[in-house]
Design a protein around this motif. Structure first.
Motif, PDB file in Angstrom:
ATOM      1  N   UNK A  90       0.849  -1.165   0.000  1.00 23.63           N
ATOM      2  CA  UNK A  90       0.000   0.000   0.000  1.00 23.63           C
ATOM      3  C   UNK A  90       0.893   1.225   0.000  1.00 23.63           C
ATOM      4  N   UNK A  91       0.708   2.109  -0.928  1.00 29.11           N
ATOM      5  CA  UNK A  91       1.551   3.296  -0.980  1.00 29.11           C
ATOM      6  C   UNK A  91       0.699   4.510  -0.629  1.00 29.11           C
ATOM      7  N   UNK A  92       1.046   5.138   0.506  1.00 21.85           N
ATOM      8  CA  UNK A  92       0.214   6.234   1.010  1.00 21.85           C
ATOM      9  C   UNK A  92       0.617   7.583   0.453  1.00 21.85           C
ATOM     10  N   UNK A  93       1.904   7.700   0.088  1.00 20.42           N
ATOM     11  CA  UNK A  93       2.432   9.042  -0.163  1.00 20.42           C
ATOM     12  C   UNK A  93       2.450   9.405  -1.639  1.00 20.42           C
ATOM     13  N   UNK A  94       2.158   8.449  -2.506  1.00 27.43           N
ATOM     14  CA  UNK A  94       2.283   8.712  -3.922  1.00 27.43           C
ATOM     15  C   UNK A  94       1.041   9.343  -4.543  1.00 27.43           C
ATOM     16  N   UNK A  95       0.097   9.712  -3.696  1.00 28.04           N
ATOM     17  CA  UNK A  95      -1.135  10.286  -4.215  1.00 28.04           C
ATOM     18  C   UNK A  95      -0.896  11.715  -4.687  1.00 28.04           C
ATOM     19  N   UNK A  96      -1.842  12.238  -5.444  1.00 22.74           N
ATOM     20  CA  UNK A  96      -1.749  13.633  -5.845  1.00 22.74           C
ATOM     21  C   UNK A  96      -1.283  13.779  -7.271  1.00 22.74           C
ATOM     22  N   UNK A  97      -0.604  14.885  -7.538  1.00 25.65           N
ATOM     23  CA  UNK A  97      -0.354  15.285  -8.915  1.00 25.65           C
ATOM     24  C   UNK A  97       0.979  14.799  -9.474  1.00 25.65           C
ATOM     25  N   UNK A  98       1.649  13.824  -8.803  1.00 20.93           N
ATOM     26  CA  UNK A  98       2.905  13.339  -9.370  1.00 20.93           C
ATOM     27  C   UNK A  98       2.627  12.533 -10.625  1.00 20.93           C
ATOM     28  N   UNK A  99       3.544  12.604 -11.581  1.00 18.07           N
ATOM     29  CA  UNK A  99       3.383  11.841 -12.811  1.00 18.07           C
ATOM     30  C   UNK A  99       3.722  10.391 -12.543  1.00 18.07           C
ATOM     31  N   UNK A 100       3.287   9.533 -13.463  1.00 19.47           N
ATOM     32  CA  UNK A 100       3.578   8.098 -13.323  1.00 19.47           C
ATOM     33  C   UNK A 100       5.086   7.864 -13.334  1.00 19.47           C
ATOM     34  N   UNK A 101       5.806   8.561 -14.235  1.00 18.86           N
ATOM     35  CA  UNK A 101       7.256   8.355 -14.341  1.00 18.86           C
ATOM     36  C   UNK A 101       7.966   8.781 -13.055  1.00 18.86           C
ATOM     37  N   UNK A 102       7.575   9.921 -12.523  1.00 15.53           N
ATOM     38  CA  UNK A 102       8.207  10.413 -11.295  1.00 15.53           C
ATOM     39  C   UNK A 102       7.922   9.461 -10.140  1.00 15.53           C
ATOM     40  N   UNK A 103       6.701   8.940 -10.124  1.00 11.40           N
ATOM     41  CA  UNK A 103       6.303   8.029  -9.057  1.00 11.40           C
ATOM     42  C   UNK A 103       7.107   6.737  -9.149  1.00 11.40           C
ATOM     43  N   UNK A 104       7.339   6.285 -10.372  1.00  7.15           N
ATOM     44  CA  UNK A 104       8.111   5.055 -10.583  1.00  7.15           C
ATOM     45  C   UNK A 104       9.571   5.254 -10.149  1.00  7.15           C
ATOM     46  N   UNK A 105      10.124   6.420 -10.505  1.00  7.52           N
ATOM     47  CA  UNK A 105      11.500   6.736 -10.090  1.00  7.52           C
ATOM     48  C   UNK A 105      11.621   6.744  -8.568  1.00  7.52           C
ATOM     49  N   UNK A 106      10.660   7.367  -7.932  1.00  8.82           N
ATOM     50  CA  UNK A 106      10.690   7.456  -6.475  1.00  8.82           C
ATOM     51  C   UNK A 106      10.590   6.071  -5.856  1.00  8.82           C
ATOM     52  N   UNK A 107       9.698   5.264  -6.421  1.00  9.65           N
ATOM     53  CA  UNK A 107       9.511   3.909  -5.909  1.00  9.65           C
ATOM     54  C   UNK A 107      10.791   3.095  -6.048  1.00  9.65           C
ATOM     55  N   UNK A 108      11.456   3.231  -7.215  1.00 10.14           N
ATOM     56  CA  UNK A 108      12.691   2.483  -7.398  1.00 10.14           C
ATOM     57  C   UNK A 108      13.766   2.974  -6.422  1.00 10.14           C
ATOM     58  N   UNK A 109      13.836   4.267  -6.206  1.00  8.74           N
ATOM     59  CA  UNK A 109      14.816   4.814  -5.254  1.00  8.74           C
ATOM     60  C   UNK A 109      14.521   4.301  -3.841  1.00  8.74           C
ATOM     61  N   UNK A 110      13.231   4.231  -3.485  1.00  7.10           N
ATOM     62  CA  UNK A 110      12.861   3.678  -2.170  1.00  7.10           C
ATOM     63  C   UNK A 110      13.313   2.223  -2.050  1.00  7.10           C
ATOM     64  N   UNK A 111      13.080   1.453  -3.110  1.00  9.50           N
ATOM     65  CA  UNK A 111      13.451   0.037  -3.076  1.00  9.50           C
ATOM     66  C   UNK A 111      14.963  -0.153  -3.061  1.00  9.50           C
ATOM     67  N   UNK A 112      15.683   0.749  -3.767  1.00 11.42           N
ATOM     68  CA  UNK A 112      17.145   0.662  -3.776  1.00 11.42           C
ATOM     69  C   UNK A 112      17.689   0.908  -2.363  1.00 11.42           C
ATOM     70  N   UNK A 113      17.125   1.880  -1.660  1.00  8.37           N
ATOM     71  CA  UNK A 113      17.576   2.158  -0.286  1.00  8.37           C
ATOM     72  C   UNK A 113      17.283   0.971   0.622  1.00  8.37           C
ATOM     73  N   UNK A 114      16.081   0.414   0.431  1.00  6.55           N
ATOM     74  CA  UNK A 114      15.656  -0.741   1.229  1.00  6.55           C
ATOM     75  C   UNK A 114      16.645  -1.902   1.035  1.00  6.55           C
ATOM     76  N   UNK A 115      16.992  -2.174  -0.205  1.00  5.88           N
ATOM     77  CA  UNK A 115      17.948  -3.243  -0.517  1.00  5.88           C
ATOM     78  C   UNK A 115      19.348  -2.889  -0.011  1.00  5.88           C
TER      79      UNK A 115
END
Lengths: 259, 259
Positions: free
Chosen positions: B7-32
Motif C-alpha cells: 500500500x503506498x500512502x504518499x504517492x497520491x496527488x499530482x505526481x506523474x507516473x514516471x516520477x512516481x516510478x522513479x521514487x519507488x525504485x529509489x525507495x526500493x534501492x535504499x531498502x535493498x
C-alpha cells in the motif's frame, strides 16, 4: 588558549610560518567551537544569544579572528545564525534521544513535542535472507514492511524502515501507525513488554533520495541506527533501519567501566 | 520486494507516473542497500565478493536496475567497489567500537590492530568556564590540553581533543601518549579504575580543516562523541571531544527496555 605554552609536535618540517599560523588558528577555532557547541546544545545561553565576540575572546583568552572562525563553524552546522545588529543567536533544533533505555521516538521526545508519522508504505513483503534470519522466520515467508517519515512538531526527524513478523504485523496494519510508536503497539498486541535491542550507530552522508525525503541538504550527515528489538521472552520482533537527520538529533547515555 | 502488494500512502496527488516510478525504485534501492550494507559490515560475504547482480535480484525479488542503484549507494559510501570482470567487492574499512562498556580506543579495537596516536599538541591551558565546571576545577586554573590524531594500523580514525585536571595531567605529559590510551594512563596514575562516563553522540559534516586532518573528504560525515569520564570515586578527570571518521567506525551496543 595561550598557544605559546603548548608544545606543538606536528608543526615541524618545511611548512611556512604563515601556513603554520593558519593551521594553528584553525585548530584553536575548532577547540573553541567544541566548547561553545556543547553550551549551545545544553541550553548554556538561556536567552538564546551568545556573548559578543570580544567577550568570548576574553573568556577563552583567544583572538577575535579565532572567535569569528569558531562561530563560522557553528553556523555551518546550522547551530547558530549571525544577525547584524543582534549578534550570534542560537537556531539549533536538536533533540536528545536517550541511549540508556530502549524507547520509541514519541516516548523519548515526549517533553519536546508531538511525534507524527507519515506512513510511506506498509504491507507484506517476502522476507529476504538477512531479514528472515534475524527475525527467525523462514526465508521467503511474508513479513510486514513499514516505511515511515517521522516528524517532531512537523519537522522531519527520521526515515524508518521496519520489518515485523507477520503474525504481529497483521494487527499492526489496522493500528494508528500515524500517531503511535511501533514499540507501544507491539507491547499492546503481544501483552508483554519489550526486552532488549541490539543497536549499531553510524554517521553517513545522506544520498540524494534520502536527503530529499528528509528535506535535508544532499550529503548532509545522518545518524544511522540499525536496531533489532526483542520481546521480554527473547523473541526478535522488530528490525529497523533508521536515518536520523544529524542536525536534529543527539544521542546521550552513560557508559560504565565494569559491567 | 514485490511493490504491487505494498500500500503506498504518499504517492497520491499530482505526481506523474514516471516520477512516481522513479521514487519507488529509489525507495526500493535504499531498502535493498540497507540489507546489503548490514551484511557487508558484519562479514556476511566471507570471500569479500557480493553475488552477481542477477543473483541479488532473484534473492531480493527485485529488478536489476534496482540492484544497480542499491550497489551505487554502497559504493558512494565507500563500502564496496565495482570492478569490471570481477564484480562488486567489499572495500569497507569500518571497525566496531563498543557502546556497552567504557573503553579506550586501543582496548576496544585490540583484535583489529594497533592504535597509534600522533600528539598534535600537549600542554597546560587556562580552563575556560565550560571545561572548569565539568572537571570541577577553578575557572582559569591550568588544565592539561592534549590533541591527538588517532590511527588504526596507520589509517586515521579520529581526532581527539582532551582536557585533564593538571594534578593528573603533569604525570600524563611524561607518559607514552603515542602508544597508550589516556584511560589506561589515568588508571595507572591514580591507582584506581575509571567508573563511568556521560556521552553524547552526533552525526556532523566535517569542516574543511577537520577533514584535512582526518584525511577525509570535506563535508564527509563524522561521528562526534563528547565524553566526560569519571574515576570510580566519582571525580571527573577526562573531558573529550572526539571526531570519528564516519566511514571507519560503527558503534554497537545493547539497550534494555527496563533499567
Amino acid at each position: 588558549m595561550p598557544t605559546e605554552r603548548i608544545r606543538d609536535h606536528a608543526g615541524q618540517g618545511a611548512t611556512t610560518v604563515a601556513a603554520r599560523r593558519r593551521r594553528l588558528r584553525a585548530d584553536q577555532a575548532r577547540q573553541l567551537a567544541d566548547l561553545l557547541r556543547q553550551q549551545v546544545l545544553t541550553g548554556g545561553f538561556p536567552d538564546g544569544t551568545l556573548p559578543h565576540e570580544t567577550a568570548i575572546g576574553a573568556d577563552y583568552r583567544t583572538t577575535r579572528n579565532t572567535v569569528r572562525q569558531a562561530l563560522d563553524l557553528l553556523r555551518a552546522e546550522g547551530l547558530v545564525e549571525r544577525l547584524p545588529g543582534v549578534g550570534t543567536v542560537v537556531v539549533a533544533e536538536k533533540y536528545p534521544h536517550g541511549l540508556d533505555r530502549l524507547m520509541g521516538l514519541a516516548e523519548t521526545l515526549r517533553e519536546h513535542g508531538r511525534v507524527s508519522n507519515e506512513v510511506r508504505s506498509a504491507g507484506p513483503v517476502a522476507a529476504p535472507a538477512p531479514v528472515a534470519e534475524r527475525l527467525r522466520v523462514p526465508v521467503g515467508s511474508d513479513v510486514l514492511y513499514i516505511e515511515r517519515l517521522r516528524r517532531l512538531n512537523g519537522l522531519p526527524l527520521s526515515l524508518d524502515l521496519t520489518y515485523i513478523p507477520l503474525d504481529l504485523g497483521t494487527a499492526l496494519l489496522g493500528a494508528d501507525l500515524e500517531n503511535t510508536d511501533v514499540f507501544r503497539l507491539l507491547e499492546a498486541i503481544t501483552g508483554q513488554p519489550l526486552g532488549h535491542a541490539e543497536i549499531t550507530l553510524e554517521a553517513v552522508n545522506a544520498d540524494a533520495h534520502s536527503a530529499t525525503v528528509l528535506q535535508a541538504p544532499r550529503g548532509s550527515a545522518v545518524l544511522m541506527l540499525e536496531r533489532l528489538t526483542h520481546l521480554a521472552d527473547g523473541r526478535p520482533v522488530d528490525l529497523e533501519f533508521i536515518r536520523f537527520r544529524g542536525d536534529r538529533i543527539t544521542m546521550s547515555g552513560l557508559l560504565r567501566r565494569s559491567l
